[in-house]
Motif scaffolding. Structure first.
Motif, PDB file in Angstrom:
ATOM      1  N   ALA A  42      76.148  33.877  56.333  1.00  0.00           N
ATOM      2  CA  ALA A  42      76.165  35.284  56.741  1.00  0.00           C
ATOM      3  C   ALA A  42      76.754  35.462  58.138  1.00  0.00           C
ATOM      4  CB  ALA A  42      74.749  35.853  56.689  1.00  0.00           C
ATOM      5  N   GLY A  43      76.215  34.708  59.111  1.00  0.00           N
ATOM      6  CA  GLY A  43      76.603  34.933  60.507  1.00  0.00           C
ATOM      7  C   GLY A  43      77.789  34.138  60.989  1.00  0.00           C
ATOM      8  N   LEU A  75      84.704  39.530  58.285  1.00  0.00           N
ATOM      9  CA  LEU A  75      84.655  40.987  58.164  1.00  0.00           C
ATOM     10  C   LEU A  75      85.087  41.653  59.471  1.00  0.00           C
ATOM     11  CD1 LEU A  75      81.342  41.560  56.159  1.00  0.00           C
ATOM     12  CD2 LEU A  75      83.681  42.001  55.371  1.00  0.00           C
ATOM     13  N   LEU A  76      84.657  41.101  60.595  1.00  0.00           N
ATOM     14  CA  LEU A  76      85.030  41.688  61.882  1.00  0.00           C
ATOM     15  C   LEU A  76      86.541  41.627  62.089  1.00  0.00           C
ATOM     16  CD1 LEU A  76      84.311  42.889  64.638  1.00  0.00           C
ATOM     17  CD2 LEU A  76      84.012  40.558  65.481  1.00  0.00           C
ATOM     18  N   MET A  77      87.144  40.464  61.798  1.00  0.00           N
ATOM     19  CA  MET A  77      88.583  40.332  61.988  1.00  0.00           C
ATOM     20  C   MET A  77      89.343  41.311  61.089  1.00  0.00           C
ATOM     21  SD  MET A  77      88.856  38.232  64.395  1.00  0.00           S
ATOM     22  CE  MET A  77      87.212  38.613  65.002  1.00  0.00           C
ATOM     23  N   TYR A  78      88.864  41.498  59.848  1.00  0.00           N
ATOM     24  CA  TYR A  78      89.500  42.471  58.956  1.00  0.00           C
ATOM     25  C   TYR A  78      89.327  43.881  59.508  1.00  0.00           C
ATOM     26  CZ  TYR A  78      90.366  45.490  54.972  1.00  0.00           C
ATOM     27  OH  TYR A  78      90.842  46.489  54.166  1.00  0.00           O
ATOM     28  N   THR A  91      64.397  20.438  57.986  1.00  0.00           N
ATOM     29  CA  THR A  91      63.844  19.810  56.789  1.00  0.00           C
ATOM     30  C   THR A  91      64.507  20.388  55.545  1.00  0.00           C
ATOM     31  OG1 THR A  91      62.078  21.457  56.537  1.00  0.00           O
ATOM     32  CG2 THR A  91      61.641  19.569  57.979  1.00  0.00           C
ATOM     33  N   VAL A  92      64.206  19.798  54.404  1.00  0.00           N
ATOM     34  CA  VAL A  92      64.745  20.290  53.138  1.00  0.00           C
ATOM     35  C   VAL A  92      64.298  21.728  52.899  1.00  0.00           C
ATOM     36  CG1 VAL A  92      64.710  19.970  50.634  1.00  0.00           C
ATOM     37  CG2 VAL A  92      64.854  17.976  52.152  1.00  0.00           C
ATOM     38  N   GLN A  93      63.070  22.055  53.308  1.00  0.00           N
ATOM     39  CA  GLN A  93      62.559  23.414  53.121  1.00  0.00           C
ATOM     40  C   GLN A  93      63.319  24.425  53.969  1.00  0.00           C
ATOM     41  OE1 GLN A  93      60.602  20.721  53.690  1.00  0.00           O
ATOM     42  NE2 GLN A  93      59.791  20.529  51.588  1.00  0.00           N
ATOM     43  N   ASP A  94      63.938  23.963  55.063  1.00  0.00           N
ATOM     44  CA  ASP A  94      64.691  24.861  55.943  1.00  0.00           C
ATOM     45  C   ASP A  94      66.076  25.210  55.393  1.00  0.00           C
ATOM     46  OD1 ASP A  94      62.685  24.916  57.886  1.00  0.00           O
ATOM     47  OD2 ASP A  94      63.475  23.129  58.892  1.00  0.00           O
ATOM     48  N   LEU A  95      66.594  24.375  54.503  1.00  0.00           N
ATOM     49  CA  LEU A  95      67.996  24.493  54.102  1.00  0.00           C
ATOM     50  C   LEU A  95      68.375  25.851  53.510  1.00  0.00           C
ATOM     51  CD1 LEU A  95      68.817  20.927  52.714  1.00  0.00           C
ATOM     52  CD2 LEU A  95      69.386  21.924  54.934  1.00  0.00           C
ATOM     53  N   PRO A  96      67.559  26.451  52.617  1.00  0.00           N
ATOM     54  CA  PRO A  96      67.960  27.771  52.090  1.00  0.00           C
ATOM     55  C   PRO A  96      68.110  28.820  53.189  1.00  0.00           C
ATOM     56  CG  PRO A  96      66.234  26.815  50.733  1.00  0.00           C
ATOM     57  CD  PRO A  96      66.346  25.949  51.950  1.00  0.00           C
ATOM     58  N   TRP A  97      67.146  28.859  54.123  1.00  0.00           N
ATOM     59  CA  TRP A  97      67.227  29.838  55.216  1.00  0.00           C
ATOM     60  C   TRP A  97      68.429  29.538  56.118  1.00  0.00           C
ATOM     61  CZ3 TRP A  97      64.032  33.440  53.832  1.00  0.00           C
ATOM     62  CH2 TRP A  97      62.796  33.131  53.268  1.00  0.00           C
ATOM     63  N   PHE A  98      68.581  28.262  56.476  1.00  0.00           N
ATOM     64  CA  PHE A  98      69.639  27.883  57.413  1.00  0.00           C
ATOM     65  C   PHE A  98      71.017  28.054  56.793  1.00  0.00           C
ATOM     66  CE2 PHE A  98      71.881  24.330  59.841  1.00  0.00           C
ATOM     67  CZ  PHE A  98      72.080  25.117  60.958  1.00  0.00           C
ATOM     68  N   SER A  99      71.159  27.702  55.526  1.00  0.00           N
ATOM     69  CA  SER A  99      72.445  27.882  54.843  1.00  0.00           C
ATOM     70  C   SER A  99      72.816  29.353  54.782  1.00  0.00           C
ATOM     71  CB  SER A  99      72.380  27.291  53.429  1.00  0.00           C
ATOM     72  OG  SER A  99      72.109  25.909  53.462  1.00  0.00           O
ATOM     73  N   ALA A 113      83.862  47.454  57.157  1.00  0.00           N
ATOM     74  CA  ALA A 113      83.909  46.004  57.384  1.00  0.00           C
ATOM     75  C   ALA A 113      83.160  45.629  58.658  1.00  0.00           C
ATOM     76  CB  ALA A 113      85.361  45.543  57.466  1.00  0.00           C
ATOM     77  N   ILE A 114      83.312  46.417  59.722  1.00  0.00           N
ATOM     78  CA  ILE A 114      82.622  46.114  60.981  1.00  0.00           C
ATOM     79  C   ILE A 114      81.120  46.320  60.830  1.00  0.00           C
ATOM     80  CG2 ILE A 114      82.356  46.810  63.386  1.00  0.00           C
ATOM     81  CD1 ILE A 114      85.344  47.433  63.421  1.00  0.00           C
ATOM     82  N   VAL A 115      80.723  47.378  60.133  1.00  0.00           N
ATOM     83  CA  VAL A 115      79.299  47.592  59.865  1.00  0.00           C
ATOM     84  C   VAL A 115      78.758  46.425  59.031  1.00  0.00           C
ATOM     85  CG1 VAL A 115      77.623  49.069  58.692  1.00  0.00           C
ATOM     86  CG2 VAL A 115      79.455  50.096  60.038  1.00  0.00           C
ATOM     87  N   GLY A 116      79.553  45.964  58.053  1.00  0.00           N
ATOM     88  CA  GLY A 116      79.148  44.818  57.248  1.00  0.00           C
ATOM     89  C   GLY A 116      78.986  43.564  58.086  1.00  0.00           C
ATOM     90  N   ALA A 117      79.863  43.376  59.082  1.00  0.00           N
ATOM     91  CA  ALA A 117      79.750  42.225  59.976  1.00  0.00           C
ATOM     92  C   ALA A 117      78.448  42.297  60.773  1.00  0.00           C
ATOM     93  CB  ALA A 117      80.942  42.179  60.924  1.00  0.00           C
ATOM     94  N   CYS A 118      78.107  43.490  61.259  1.00  0.00           N
ATOM     95  CA  CYS A 118      76.853  43.660  62.000  1.00  0.00           C
ATOM     96  C   CYS A 118      75.647  43.355  61.119  1.00  0.00           C
ATOM     97  CB  CYS A 118      76.754  45.085  62.547  1.00  0.00           C
ATOM     98  SG  CYS A 118      77.942  45.469  63.851  1.00  0.00           S
ATOM     99  N   LEU A 119      75.715  43.784  59.859  1.00  0.00           N
ATOM    100  CA  LEU A 119      74.626  43.502  58.923  1.00  0.00           C
ATOM    101  C   LEU A 119      74.504  41.998  58.670  1.00  0.00           C
ATOM    102  CD1 LEU A 119      72.430  44.559  57.040  1.00  0.00           C
ATOM    103  CD2 LEU A 119      74.174  44.840  55.268  1.00  0.00           C
ATOM    104  N   CYS A 120      75.647  41.316  58.581  1.00  0.00           N
ATOM    105  CA  CYS A 120      75.628  39.856  58.389  1.00  0.00           C
ATOM    106  C   CYS A 120      74.968  39.161  59.571  1.00  0.00           C
ATOM    107  CB  CYS A 120      77.049  39.335  58.198  1.00  0.00           C
ATOM    108  SG  CYS A 120      77.768  39.687  56.583  1.00  0.00           S
ATOM    109  N   TRP A 121      75.302  39.589  60.791  1.00  0.00           N
ATOM    110  CA  TRP A 121      74.712  38.961  61.970  1.00  0.00           C
ATOM    111  C   TRP A 121      73.231  39.311  62.096  1.00  0.00           C
ATOM    112  CZ3 TRP A 121      79.727  40.847  64.495  1.00  0.00           C
ATOM    113  CH2 TRP A 121      80.720  39.865  64.356  1.00  0.00           C
ATOM    114  N   ALA A 122      72.856  40.513  61.678  1.00  0.00           N
ATOM    115  CA  ALA A 122      71.438  40.878  61.688  1.00  0.00           C
ATOM    116  C   ALA A 122      70.656  40.003  60.716  1.00  0.00           C
ATOM    117  CB  ALA A 122      71.283  42.356  61.323  1.00  0.00           C
ATOM    118  N   LEU A 123      71.241  39.759  59.534  1.00  0.00           N
ATOM    119  CA  LEU A 123      70.604  38.879  58.562  1.00  0.00           C
ATOM    120  C   LEU A 123      70.538  37.452  59.102  1.00  0.00           C
ATOM    121  CD1 LEU A 123      69.423  38.445  55.745  1.00  0.00           C
ATOM    122  CD2 LEU A 123      71.767  38.149  54.889  1.00  0.00           C
TER     123      LEU A 123
END
Length: 351
Positions: free
Chosen positions: A81-82, A89-92, A68-76, A159-169
């Motif tokens: 992030a992921g 970040l992982l590739m770097y 739904t429209v209400q889902d878009l901010p979370w889903f985007s 960068a790898i720690v940042g990638a993990c944080l992105c996937w956690a988010l």
């Protein structure tokens, strides 16, 4: 509750199997290009499944609830992030960090997923769940410690720690939309992340691989990234983020076991110790009994459901008795006690 656990473990198994298969492909393909192809394979494959599912559905069957429209901010936020920032970040990080160090650092995803779920998104946990998570992560670390970790560049490690944080988010934001159609969630994420990552790979000079590599990469992506994410979303719906992340952390053991079977190697001491730690952690989670008197505040939402103790509403439309079915429905305020997980109906505060 057992259904959610089965979803999470099956998601981990599919992703775990995809890891050694992807490693076979990475030698002949730029890592960022391979990441894009894996995501694209998941998106295209799930799009085909959705078309087939719609054509095969009977007229009486209820369609899954779309985003739904209400889902878009979370889903985007989850996609950015992921699906985009995390892989980049992982590739770097991999360009300047040895594989042994990167393997250990990637285990932070489970830890950061739980930390965000517990302390930012206010998901309930107790000491049993905490120590179960510790054992599962410890088992994953022991599995990764095939050799003493080498030192890498500070920026690569960050960068790898940042990638993990992105996937956690990503995991925590995806939970916010987990009541919607999981095929749509995983399919859109795969298509967007695939196109973006392939575009980035082409910008840095990577070439599209031959058909001999392209087709297997797409198939691996469909299974290990597409169907796995569908099951992960279903598990989020039943278990909450931290518990789903904990079960999903068993994925490295699936991949490592498959590698041992393919290569015919004998598992070493660290593998056996890691397996024991993982088994203890899973046992702590599987035997959890979380029950207390709790109050459901009034809520209106839509998702696939059956008429259980949480769904005793009447229908404002003609219903033929088909279950499960999906429609917008209202939950009145109710106070009761029963075993539960922090699923889409149990996100209450704890004293």
């Amino acid at each position: 509750m057992k259904t959610g656990i089965a979803y999470a473990l099956l998601a981990a198994a599919l992703f775990g199997v995809s890891t050694p298969l992807a490693k076979v492909l990475v030698g002949s393909t730029h890592p960022l290009m391979l990441a894009g192809l894996l995501y694209l394979g998941s998106g295209v494959g799930l799009a085909i499944v959705m078309v087939w599912r719609k054509s095969a559905q009977s007229a009486a069957a209820a369609n899954p609830e779309p985003l739904t429209v209400q889902d878009l901010p979370w889903f985007s936020g989850a996609i950015v992030a992921g699906g985009i920032i995390g892989p980049a970040l992982l590739m770097y990080g991999l360009t300047s960090t040895p594989g042994s160090s990167a393997s250990l650092l990637l285990n932070l995803e489970g830890v950061l997923t739980a930390v965000l779920a517990w302390f930012v998104f206010r998901e309930n946990f107790d000491r049993r769940i905490f120590w179960g998570m510790v054992c599962i992560v410890a088992g994953s670390l022991l599995l990764s410690w095939e050799q003493a970790p080498e030192s890498g560049g500070a920026l690569g490690i960050c960068a790898i720690v940042g990638a993990c944080l992105c996937w956690a988010l990503d995991n925590n934001l995806t939970r916010k939309v987990s009541a919607s159609d999981p095929y749509q969630i995983a399919g859109i994420k795969g298509l967007v992340a695939g196109v973006v990552n392939i575009s980035l790979a082409l910008m840095v000079g990577a070439q599209l691989p031959s058909a001999e590599t392209l087709a297997p990469a797409m198939i691996v992506g469909f299974l290990g990234y597409g169907l796995s994410l569908v099951l992960f979303v279903l598990a989020l719906r039943h278990l909450g983020t931290a518990r789903t992340g904990a079960y999903f952390s068993s994925a490295p053991f699936v991949g490592a076991t498959l590698s041992l079977m393919i290569l015919g190697e004998t598992p070493g001491l660290l593998f056996l110790l890691g397996f024991a730690a993982m088994a203890i952690g899973l046992w702590l989670h599987l035997t959890e009994q979380h029950a207390h008197t709790h109050t459901h505040e009034p809520m209106t939402h839509a998702h696939s459901h059956v008429h259980d103790e949480h769904h005793r509403h009447v229908h404002e439309f003609e219903w033929d008795g088909t279950e499960p079915h999906s429609h917008e429905h209202h939950h009145p305020k109710i106070t009761h006690k029963h075993p539960h997980f922090p699923d889409i109906h149990h996100r209450h505060e704890h004293a």
